[in-house]
Write an enzyme that holds these catalytic residues in place. Structure first.
Site, mmCIF file in Angstrom:
data_model
loop_
_atom_site.group_PDB
_atom_site.id
_atom_site.type_symbol
_atom_site.label_atom_id
_atom_site.label_comp_id
_atom_site.label_asym_id
_atom_site.label_seq_id
_atom_site.Cartn_x
_atom_site.Cartn_y
_atom_site.Cartn_z
ATOM 1 N N GLU A 286 0.781 -1.242 0.000
ATOM 2 C CA GLU A 286 0.000 0.000 0.000
ATOM 3 C C GLU A 286 0.812 1.291 0.000
ATOM 4 O O GLU A 286 0.796 2.058 0.981
ATOM 5 C CB GLU A 286 -0.978 -0.015 1.185
ATOM 6 C CG GLU A 286 -1.932 -1.196 1.152
ATOM 7 C CD GLU A 286 -3.066 -1.109 2.179
ATOM 8 O OE1 GLU A 286 -2.916 -0.363 3.158
ATOM 9 O OE2 GLU A 286 -4.083 -1.786 1.984
ATOM 10 N N GLU B 79 -5.767 -8.430 0.089
ATOM 11 C CA GLU B 79 -6.482 -8.126 1.331
ATOM 12 C C GLU B 79 -7.941 -7.838 1.009
ATOM 13 O O GLU B 79 -8.242 -7.159 0.028
ATOM 14 C CB GLU B 79 -5.917 -6.891 2.058
ATOM 15 C CG GLU B 79 -4.582 -7.111 2.728
ATOM 16 C CD GLU B 79 -4.076 -5.886 3.479
ATOM 17 O OE1 GLU B 79 -4.900 -5.060 3.928
ATOM 18 O OE2 GLU B 79 -2.852 -5.760 3.612
HETATM 19 C C1 FCB Z 1 -4.543 -2.372 5.338
HETATM 20 C C2 FCB Z 1 -3.218 -2.858 5.878
HETATM 21 C C3 FCB Z 1 -3.342 -4.005 6.852
HETATM 22 C C4 FCB Z 1 -4.516 -3.820 7.767
HETATM 23 C C5 FCB Z 1 -5.761 -3.576 6.961
HETATM 24 C C6 FCB Z 1 -7.019 -3.465 7.783
HETATM 25 O O1 FCB Z 1 -4.429 -1.030 4.986
HETATM 26 O O2 FCB Z 1 -2.400 -3.277 4.818
HETATM 27 O O3 FCB Z 1 -2.127 -4.124 7.548
HETATM 28 O O4 FCB Z 1 -4.253 -2.783 8.632
HETATM 29 O O5 FCB Z 1 -5.616 -2.415 6.200
#
Ligand code: FCB
Length: 448
Positions: free
Chosen positions: A155, A344
């Site tokens: 990110e 994610e």
């Molecule tokens: C993302 C992060 C991860 C976690 C999620 C909820 O931005 O990569 O580490 O904090 O959000």
């Protein structure tokens, strides 16, 4: 239609969020957590889920859930405590961990930078790229013979935004110009690390982006322009250079106007050193942004929605699986030949053990079911998606929000470290065993 053969079903975590300190070097997060008020509840990652010591238990959980992939990060400040020299014992640990996954038939997905940069370094300096390259080299030398999937950076936008623009994450800098520069160095780090990895046969290198579809609040010309601008700020500024198109011209102009000077930290050859090196794109998707026009200082757009009675997680984020489907289909349409991996996806649902000792997190089950269905729809529409990694395997340290938000398929009792597979974890195990077909659960129709 069904999910393709070899589709990876997994879950993710990161080192600082789960491991506990146990002899690692000081990272920017150790320093940041000491700032009064920086972390809700005053917590830090010194203990977290104690996974550095309890890693065998974590591998057992991965097996119990039947995951075919597990995303974890090597702690940068553990591997390189001083930012320059690798600690062989730290690498021994990650080697043992990786081998245990492989023995269990689980594909490791290894993230190099999940935000725990050694405290001697900062992305504000271009020299961070060399330090990151040396770290990537040390980990690759040890593990690239057995790890196929590598995520270089997690990110870049969130690092730049929260770490350097708003000061809400480590290292706590609040300066727009520094943020744009830091984001560029993070992308350069991706390019350099990908080159390191590609010197090892069979590796696949990608960057995980936090992608937020941006929709206009109304059909007005001004709101549509706001959504387009926000998309440039959040998504295109990272996607375009990574996938070989260079920085988008509209956003370059935006930054030059907002900062009042040229972007001289983007040197000749930099865009060529970032692009064309991604074997896949990591997609972190949580929610979308609904945008409206705003006075231009410093951004002529603002987040306004969604308004009304939409489903939300306990953190207030809109639950919108359809936006994931459209995002995946759109990415595959725009960047054909670049496979996607959902690195994610998940939500905060605060359920804790009930009187029967189980965690009945039915809303996470519904969330999971609906987002997996959205991935299926994207595949049917022709998107090239190789895996789905839920965030997170277990409840953990959620950065500046501390231990309050629970994202896990597995509940963690932070006082004892005890892990309890939630109903959502059991559901996910059945879904995976069925090749992605959602088990019938008539009770769970709504987010309730
Ligand atoms: C993302 C992060 C991860 C976690 C999620 C909820 O931005 O990569 O580490 O904090 O959000």
């Amino acid at each position: 239609m069904s999910f393709p053969d070899g589709f990876l079903w997994g879950a993710g975590t990161s080192a600082y969020q789960i491991e506990g300190h146990h002899g690692r070097g000081e990272s920017v997060w150790e320093v940041f957590c000491r700032r009064p008020g920086a972390v809700e509840g005053g917590g830090d990652g010194s203990r977290a889920c104690d996974s550095f010591l309890r890693w065998r238990e974590d591998v057992e959980l991965v097996k119990e859930l039947g995951l075919s992939a597990y995303r974890f990060s090597t702690g940068w400040s553990r591997v390189m405590p001083d930012g320059a020299h690798a600690d062989p014992e730290a690498l021994d640990h990650y080697e043992r961990f990786t081998d245990a996954l492989l023995e269990a038939g689980v594909e490791p997905v290894l993230t190099l930078n999940h935000w725990d940069m050694p405290s001697s370094l900062t992305w504000a300096e271009r020299s961070s790229v060399n330090a990151f390259t040396a770290y990537a080299q040390a980990v690759a030398d040890r593990l690239a013979d057995r790890v196929t999937w590598w995520i270089t950076q997690n990110e870049p936008w969130i690092i730049a935004l929260l770490g350097y623009q708003l000061g809400l994450h480590a290292p706590g800098v609040a300066d727009l110009g520094t943020a744009v520069k830091a984001g560029h160095h993070v992308l350069l780090g991706h390019g350099a690390a990908a080159d390191v990895l590609h010197a090892h046969a069979g590796t696949r290198a990608g960057c995980a982006l936090s992608l937020f579809p941006c929709d206009p609040a109304t059909g007005s010309q001004a709101d549509r322009a706001a959504a387009r601008g926000s998309d440039g700020y959040v998504n295109r500024w990272y996607l375009d250079p990574l996938l070989g198109d260079g920085y988008p011209a509209d956003m370059r102009e935006h930054w030059e106007r907002a900062l009042g000077h040229g972007l001289d930290f983007i040197q000749d050859g930099d865009e060529a050193a970032i692009g064309g090196r991604s074997d896949f794109l990591g997609v972190n998707y949580y929610t979308r942004r609904v945008m409206a026009a705003a006075p231009p200082d410093p951004f002529p757009w603002k987040v306004v929605g969604p308004s009304g009675d939409v489903a939300r997680t306990d953190e207030g984020w809109e639950i919108n699986p359809g936006a994931l489907r459209d995002l995946l289909a759109g990415l595959s349409g725009r960047f054909p030949g670049t496979p996607l991996m959902i690195t994610e996806n998940g939500g905060v649902f605060g359920d804790t053990p009930a009187h029967d000792g189980r965690v009945h997190d039915t809303r996470r089950i519904a969330y999971l079911r609906d987002h997996v269905a959205a991935v299926q729809e994207a595949l049917d529409a022709g998107a090239d998606v190789r895996g789905y990694l839920h965030w997170s395997l277990m409840d953990n340290f959620e950065w500046a929000l501390g231990y309050r938000p629970r994202f896990g398929l597995v509940h963690v009792d932070y006082a004892t470290g005890a892990r309890t597979v939630k109903d959502s974890g059991r559901y996910y195990a059945r879904l995976i065993a069925g090749g992605g077909t959602a088990p019938a659960l008539p009770r769970i129709e709504a987010y309730g």
